[in-house]
Design an enzyme around this catalytic site. Sequence first.
Site, PDB file in Angstrom:
ATOM      1  N   SER A 106      22.473  32.714  23.946  1.00 56.98           N
ATOM      2  CA  SER A 106      22.253  33.411  25.221  1.00 56.98           C
ATOM      3  C   SER A 106      21.643  32.362  26.329  1.00 56.98           C
ATOM      4  CB  SER A 106      22.062  34.852  25.073  1.00 56.98           C
ATOM      5  OG  SER A 106      22.278  35.616  26.349  1.00 56.98           O
ATOM      6  N   TYR A 158      14.547  39.543  23.822  1.00 56.63           N
ATOM      7  CA  TYR A 158      15.610  38.558  23.397  1.00 56.63           C
ATOM      8  C   TYR A 158      15.495  37.246  24.002  1.00 56.63           C
ATOM      9  CZ  TYR A 158      20.648  37.838  23.943  1.00 56.63           C
ATOM     10  OH  TYR A 158      22.137  37.748  23.933  1.00 56.63           O
TER      11      TYR A 158
HETATM   12  N1  LIG Z   1      28.506  40.406  25.038  1.00 58.90           N
HETATM   13  C1  LIG Z   1      27.219  39.452  25.087  1.00 58.90           C
HETATM   14  O1  LIG Z   1      28.263  39.300  26.584  1.00 58.90           O
HETATM   15  C2  LIG Z   1      26.523  38.134  24.917  1.00 58.90           C
HETATM   16  C3  LIG Z   1      26.342  37.523  25.414  1.00 58.90           C
HETATM   17  C4  LIG Z   1      25.784  36.793  25.447  1.00 58.90           C
HETATM   18  C5  LIG Z   1      25.223  36.127  23.573  1.00 58.90           C
HETATM   19  N2  LIG Z   1      25.698  37.039  22.740  1.00 58.90           N
HETATM   20  C6  LIG Z   1      25.256  37.159  21.865  1.00 58.90           C
HETATM   21  O2  LIG Z   1      26.392  37.011  20.649  1.00 58.90           O
HETATM   22  C7  LIG Z   1      27.040  37.575  19.696  1.00 58.90           C
HETATM   23  C8  LIG Z   1      27.549  38.500  19.041  1.00 58.90           C
HETATM   24  O3  LIG Z   1      27.492  39.370  20.414  1.00 58.90           O
HETATM   25  P1  LIG Z   1      28.300  41.120  20.965  1.00 58.90           P
HETATM   26  O4  LIG Z   1      28.752  41.125  22.284  1.00 58.90           O
HETATM   27  O5  LIG Z   1      29.585  41.561  19.712  1.00 58.90           O
HETATM   28  O6  LIG Z   1      27.762  41.975  20.146  1.00 58.90           O
HETATM   29  P2  LIG Z   1      27.357  43.614  19.495  1.00 58.90           P
HETATM   30  O7  LIG Z   1      28.892  44.021  19.944  1.00 58.90           O
HETATM   31  O8  LIG Z   1      26.326  44.891  19.880  1.00 58.90           O
HETATM   32  O9  LIG Z   1      27.607  43.018  17.933  1.00 58.90           O
HETATM   33  C9  LIG Z   1      26.814  42.562  16.886  1.00 58.90           C
HETATM   34  C10 LIG Z   1      26.877  42.285  15.501  1.00 58.90           C
HETATM   35  O10 LIG Z   1      25.872  41.910  14.839  1.00 58.90           O
HETATM   36  C11 LIG Z   1      25.575  42.555  13.942  1.00 58.90           C
HETATM   37  N3  LIG Z   1      24.062  42.615  13.462  1.00 58.90           N
HETATM   38  C12 LIG Z   1      23.106  42.858  14.243  1.00 58.90           C
HETATM   39  N4  LIG Z   1      21.478  43.096  13.174  1.00 58.90           N
HETATM   40  C13 LIG Z   1      22.751  42.434  12.262  1.00 58.90           C
HETATM   41  C14 LIG Z   1      21.959  42.187  10.578  1.00 58.90           C
HETATM   42  N5  LIG Z   1      20.737  42.109  10.963  1.00 58.90           N
HETATM   43  N6  LIG Z   1      22.637  41.421   9.945  1.00 58.90           N
HETATM   44  C15 LIG Z   1      23.734  41.474   9.905  1.00 58.90           C
HETATM   45  N7  LIG Z   1      24.035  41.905  10.869  1.00 58.90           N
HETATM   46  C16 LIG Z   1      23.674  42.320  11.798  1.00 58.90           C
HETATM   47  C17 LIG Z   1      26.183  44.449  14.395  1.00 58.90           C
HETATM   48  O11 LIG Z   1      26.250  44.709  12.942  1.00 58.90           O
HETATM   49  P3  LIG Z   1      26.439  46.456  12.622  1.00 58.90           P
HETATM   50  O12 LIG Z   1      27.223  46.881  13.432  1.00 58.90           O
HETATM   51  O13 LIG Z   1      25.943  46.779  11.508  1.00 58.90           O
HETATM   52  O14 LIG Z   1      24.967  46.290  14.206  1.00 58.90           O
HETATM   53  C18 LIG Z   1      27.293  44.100  14.657  1.00 58.90           C
HETATM   54  O15 LIG Z   1      28.147  43.465  14.059  1.00 58.90           O
HETATM   55  C19 LIG Z   1      25.034  38.450  19.890  1.00 58.90           C
HETATM   56  O16 LIG Z   1      24.346  37.296  18.500  1.00 58.90           O
HETATM   57  C20 LIG Z   1      24.490  38.009  20.808  1.00 58.90           C
HETATM   58  O17 LIG Z   1      23.502  37.969  20.558  1.00 58.90           O
HETATM   59  C21 LIG Z   1      26.291  38.212  22.855  1.00 58.90           C
END
Ligand SMILES: NC(=O)c1ccc[n+]([C@@H]2O[C@H](COP(=O)([O-])OP(=O)(O)OC[C@H]3O[C@@H](n4cnc5c(N)ncnc54)[C@H](OP(=O)(O)O)[C@@H]3O)[C@@H](O)[C@H]2O)c1
Length: 229
Positions: A135, A151
């Site tokens: 991120s 984070y």
């Molecule tokens: N959305 C944004 O604006 C944004 C911006 C910058 C970076 N990112 C990065 O992009 C990635 C995906 O983000 P997202 O927005 O899709 O997040 P999200 O909607 O919160 O989804 C997170 C995913 O990670 C899984 N997860 C969490 N802890 C885990 C663990 N211990 N083992 C396996 N899976 C786990 C969750 O599973 P559960 O359903 O079981 O919790 C879910 O499938 C992340 O790494 C995040 O930091 C996102």
Amino acid sequence: MLYIVTGANRGLGLEFTRQLLARGHRVFATARNLEQAEELRTLASSAPDALQLFTLDIADPTSIAAFAKTCADHTIDVLINNAGILERGGTLGALDYEAIERGFQVNTMGTLRLTEALLPALRRSQGAKIVNLSSKMGSIAENTSGGSYAYRASKAALNMVTRSLALDLAAEGIIAFVVHPGWVLTDMGGPNALIDAQTSISNLLHVIDRAGPETSGTFQEWQGNTIAW
Ligand SMILES: NC(=O)c1ccc[n+]([C@@H]2O[C@H](COP(=O)([O-])OP(=O)(O)OC[C@H]3O[C@@H](n4cnc5c(N)ncnc54)[C@H](OP(=O)(O)O)[C@@H]3O)[C@@H](O)[C@H]2O)c1
């Protein structure tokens, strides 16, 4: 091509899986709890030959070892380390060290431990790619507002381990880099985010497709620009 996508039950992981299948790739998609992963299971039943589902909690070394064993005889072309958590870790004066630790356990150590465990299967590919979802909040150069200790620190540490992976694996032709997906409308990104998951992932897949040795050890954003560490 075989892709691994972690955290594939919702958000960006689910969208990665959808778009990779639409492009005709094979995907091993993982989730902590497959019983609750309804959309992912529906996707798998519509593409049983291309999509296989696995249980994986990247914070649990036993779970990682079991998944790595399953992958042992496969050739992994692209590992997309997408799973992550947004723990802010409280505010200065009232920091939550358990939350900070959880951030490191999942975002940094979980991602590194899984990557290390999958190296034998990655080594079988010609030019494997390791793509770690970081991120902009993990960029030291871009940090102009402070806070979010858990984070920011866990993603900055992920950036550093990815850089070391890139250097350590360069001689074997495996590349490793981090990407920022944009501020995306997911559970994590929240309702004020600027782009939808479809836009983020279609762009990121172009970034991943184009990535070569010169990309290894760098920090890329969804529109293809390099971010300062
Ligand atoms: N959305 C944004 O604006 C944004 C911006 C910058 C970076 N990112 C990065 O992009 C990635 C995906 O983000 P997202 O927005 O899709 O997040 P999200 O909607 O919160 O989804 C997170 C995913 O990670 C899984 N997860 C969490 N802890 C885990 C663990 N211990 N083992 C396996 N899976 C786990 C969750 O599973 P559960 O359903 O079981 O919790 C879910 O499938 C992340 O790494 C995040 O930091 C996102």
